[in-house]
Design an enzyme around this catalytic site. Structure first.
Site, mmCIF file in Angstrom:
data_model
loop_
_atom_site.group_PDB
_atom_site.id
_atom_site.type_symbol
_atom_site.label_atom_id
_atom_site.label_comp_id
_atom_site.label_asym_id
_atom_site.label_seq_id
_atom_site.Cartn_x
_atom_site.Cartn_y
_atom_site.Cartn_z
ATOM 1 N N CYS A 100 0.885 -1.162 0.000
ATOM 2 C CA CYS A 100 0.000 0.000 0.000
ATOM 3 C C CYS A 100 0.920 1.207 0.000
ATOM 4 C CB CYS A 100 -0.919 0.029 1.220
ATOM 5 S SG CYS A 100 -1.813 1.600 1.290
ATOM 6 N N CYS A 103 -0.649 4.085 2.587
ATOM 7 C CA CYS A 103 -0.712 3.937 4.053
ATOM 8 C C CYS A 103 -0.470 2.477 4.422
ATOM 9 C CB CYS A 103 -2.021 4.480 4.597
ATOM 10 S SG CYS A 103 -3.491 4.008 3.659
ATOM 11 N N SER A 104 -1.512 1.722 4.729
ATOM 12 C CA SER A 104 -1.298 0.351 5.204
ATOM 13 C C SER A 104 -2.443 -0.562 4.790
ATOM 14 C CB SER A 104 -1.161 0.356 6.725
ATOM 15 O OG SER A 104 -2.330 0.937 7.290
ATOM 16 N N CYS A 105 -3.109 -0.273 3.664
ATOM 17 C CA CYS A 105 -4.253 -1.097 3.225
ATOM 18 C C CYS A 105 -3.786 -2.540 3.021
ATOM 19 C CB CYS A 105 -4.845 -0.535 1.944
ATOM 20 S SG CYS A 105 -5.488 1.132 2.172
HETATM 21 FE FE FE Z 1 -3.484 2.030 2.965
#
Ligand code: FE
Length: 200
Positions: A100, A103-105
């Site tokens: 991602c 961010c942190s998907c």
């Molecule tokens: Fe994300």
């Protein structure tokens, strides 16, 4: 590095946000609690079981590749309220790496919480710029003739990798195959290794 504790300001912000959403009838406290509990229960074991089934069952494999969300539901995992799950099929000619960039998907419903490194700025930037180099640092040597495709996991779509079934696993049960797979194999930073399960 230890995970950061939320600051008092973050906690207040979260409480205000929950208060506003519930007051407007957009969410209920029960829905929030159910979602939290589902996320906390999720682990890479689910993704591993899905891949192990795909390795042994061609019909499930086709369903998994066609519609990851529906395939997860066959395992009793609901993606209601989550982005759809896409599954990327590795072949000897093509390796997928999930990141991602924003961010942190991460496909939390089938893999649990993202590992710390997945959220790091270094991984998010370098996986795109130099995927082969990043993989080599993990000890994952992708042959020069194999293309690497980096796939961005986003708020709209979450991705999991269906790795190539390793040689030497003919006749193995789903449980034995699932033991070859963890979060790293399921986002493409590592390849499933037969030695890992034999040593376990
Ligand atoms: Fe994300």
């Amino acid at each position: 590095m230890a995970a950061r504790e939320p600051s008092a300001a973050h906690v207040v912000l979260l409480e205000k946000l929950i208060g506003a959403l519930t007051a407007k009838g957009i969410l209920t406290e029960a829905e929030i609690a159910a979602k939290k509990s589902a996320t906390e229960k999720a682990s890479p074991e689910t993704g591993a079981r899905m891949v192990a089934r795909a390795w042994t069952n061609p019909e499930f494999r086709a369903r998994l590749l066609a519609d990851g969300t529906a395939a997860a539901e066959e395992f009793g995992i609901s993606l209601a309220g989550n982005p759809p799950l896409g599954v990327l099929e590795d072949t000897p000619a093509l390796h997928h790496l999930v990141v991602c960039t924003l961010c942190s998907c991460y496909p939390r419903v089938v893999l649990g919480f993202p590992p710390h490194w997945y959220k790091s700025t270094a991984y998010r930037a370098r996986a795109v710029r130099d995927p082969r180099g990043v993989l080599a640092e993990w000890g994952t040597m992708i042959p020069a003739g194999t293309q690497i495709r980096v796939v961005d996991s986003t708020a709209d779509y979450r991705w999991m990798v269906l790795p190539v079934r390793p040689e030497g696993t003919e006749g193995w049960s789903e449980d034995q195959l699932a033991a070859l797979l963890g979060a790293e194999e399921l986002v493409g930073v590592a390849l499933p290794k037969v030695a890992r399960a034999q040593a376990a």
